[in-house]
Design an enzyme around this catalytic site. Structure first.
Site, PDB file in Angstrom:
ATOM      1  N   GLU A 286       0.863  -1.179   0.000  1.00  0.00           N
ATOM      2  CA  GLU A 286       0.000   0.000   0.000  1.00  0.00           C
ATOM      3  C   GLU A 286       0.896   1.224   0.000  1.00  0.00           C
ATOM      4  OE1 GLU A 286      -2.397   0.526   3.480  1.00  0.00           O
ATOM      5  OE2 GLU A 286      -0.740   0.049   4.811  1.00  0.00           O
ATOM      6  N   ARG A 289       2.530   8.303  -1.341  1.00  0.00           N
ATOM      7  CA  ARG A 289       3.375   9.322  -1.994  1.00  0.00           C
ATOM      8  C   ARG A 289       4.190   8.765  -3.143  1.00  0.00           C
ATOM      9  NH1 ARG A 289       5.873  11.951   2.325  1.00  0.00           N
ATOM     10  NH2 ARG A 289       4.927  10.494   3.771  1.00  0.00           N
ATOM     11  N   CYS A 361       0.970  35.875   6.895  1.00  0.00           N
ATOM     12  CA  CYS A 361       1.653  36.702   7.889  1.00  0.00           C
ATOM     13  C   CYS A 361       2.249  35.840   8.981  1.00  0.00           C
ATOM     14  CB  CYS A 361       0.660  37.670   8.524  1.00  0.00           C
ATOM     15  SG  CYS A 361       0.422  39.110   7.521  1.00  0.00           S
TER      16      CYS A 361
END
Ligand SMILES: *Cc1c(COP(=O)(O)O)cnc(C)c1O
Length: 410
Positions: A286, A289, A361
């Site tokens: 399995e 990525r 920010c």
């Protein structure tokens, strides 16, 4: 000025009219088609090529499962559907996604700690295999199956006593919230079988993101040995063994791609050596990525260019709200640069040093530190590679109100 190297750009990204091209289309054209930046682009040909290469390397009896959490974009799921054998999901949300893609629930397994009763109900009703993470979850599944009048299909996720060495995220070995400690698995398996559930076997996932063929080979050897000894104690044939995976991709300077032929050869040897003992047991890896990571590129636009204390800043409309991992804030200890490039001047030599930052920010919002880039102007597109996994869905898109990025598959 001290520069910091960039990660390696994955193979098969080309230059067209001086621009980065993905799936044969220029970055500027892709952004125009999407109507805006920031934009994730996923390349079908990269997905196809990755699965084909993997299939050619591993024994035919080892199936390939796609771990949906790596990239749950509906078109990515649909594109993977005919390419892979199974899908691993980790929530009822992901169950809905695979159902919407029309994937046969018999090809789906559901792992993940903390499955709620309503999630177990949905999975049992659909006929998905539950990779149970604890005794409690297995017993809840049996009770829910009885209430629904439906036989639950149950496998046990094992917490092995070993781990995948060199792994980016350790998911096995020692105390863990995942799986049932190996020594307690036989008793639980016998109960599951005695209670009349459909016994679906074992799931042994040892870790993630390793680039070492040796470490994977060692882990897979241990996985098979553990599965054999547990099966003997359980005393029932093993219908399926989900062997985990953990195949990594190079993100950072100096990372070398996984030696797939070495892993493949080792898996061939293992399967040959244990062929008789394996009998009819279905095997699968399995992977998340490894299948999708390098197929994705994140494109954002340079909004401002400024100098502060002699350092150049390229301020983009992207950032960690879409690319938490590239900013260095998703499971990394020391921040290193991802592969990043000027997509509008992909063919040009580096001629300036700049910090590429996002529009949030917070000082955490960095895409590349002290990077050597072609001379970059406001309006240029910046590409962050290796964005196909744990990008859009694993980043805090609501943070600071900029909202999610666009996504497209080409
Ligand atoms: C996250 C996860 C995967 C996928 O990991 P990758 O590093 O993307 O290959 C596979 N299996 C389980 C159980 C997972 O939790």
């Amino acid at each position: 000025m001290k520069t910091k190297p960039l990660g390696p750009i994955p193979a098969r990204y080309e230059t067209l009219d001086g621009e980065l091209a993905i799936g044969g289309r220029k970055a500027s054209a892709l952004v125009e088609a999407a109507g805006r930046t920031p934009l994730f682009v996923y390349s079908k040909s990269h997905l196809d090529e990755r699965v084909a290469t993997l299939r050619a390397a591993i024994p035919p009896r080892i199936g390939i499962n796609y771990a949906v959490k790596a990239n749950p974009h509906p078109q990515v799921i649909s594109h993977m559907a005919p390419l892979v054998d199974g899908f691993d999901i980790a929530s009822s949300g992901e169950l809905l996604m695979v159902q919407k893609a029309g994937i046969d629930p018999a090809r789906v397994s559901f792992a993940g700690p903390g499955k709620r009763d309503d999630e177990l109900e949905a999975a049992i009703s659909a006929g998905v295999t539950l990779n149970c993470e604890s005794e409690g979850e297995a017993h809840r599944s049996l009770t829910i199956g009885q209430t629904l009048g439906k036989t639950p299909r149950i496998a046990i996720r094992v917490n092995p006593d070993f781990e995948l060495k060199g792994s980016g995220m350790k998911m096995g070995g020692g105390a863990k919230p995942f799986g049932v400690d190996a020594k307690r698995v036989p008793v639980l398996a016998k109960q599951i079988i005695a209670e009349g559930a459909e016994w679906r076997g074992l799931h042994i996932f040892t870790g993630s993101q390793t680039l070492s063929a040796e470490a994977i080979t060692e882990a897979q050897t241990n996985v098979l040995n553990l599965a054999f000894s547990l099966t003997q104690e359980i005393g029932a044939t093993l219908p399926k063994l989900n062997m985990g995976g953990g195949f990594g991709i190079p993100y950072f300077p100096g990372d070398k791609p996984l030696d797939l032929s070495a892993v493949g050869a080792a898996l061939h040897e293992l399967v040959e050596a244990h062929g008789a003992a394996l009998g009819d047991t279905e095997l699968c890896l399995e992977l998340g990525r490894y299948l999708v990571g390098e197929a994705g590129v994140y494109l954002c636009r340079v909004i401002d260019k400024k100098v502060s204390h002699d350092q150049t800043y390229l301020i983009t409309d992207g950032g960690l709200h879409h690319q938490l991992a590239a900013s260095g804030n998703f499971g990394t200890v020391v921040r290193r640069n991802y592969p990043v490039a000027n997509a509008s001047r992909f063919g040009e030599e580096a001629s300036e040093v700049a910090n590429v930052v996002g529009c949030l920010c917070t000082p955490l919002d960095r895409l590349a530190d002290m990077a050597e880039l072609p001379r970059t102007e406001v309006g240029d597109l910046v590409a962050v590679f290796c964005a196909g996994a744990y990008g859009a869905s694993a980043s805090p898109a609501n943070f600071l109100g900029h909202g999610p990025a666009a996504e497209m598959i080409v």
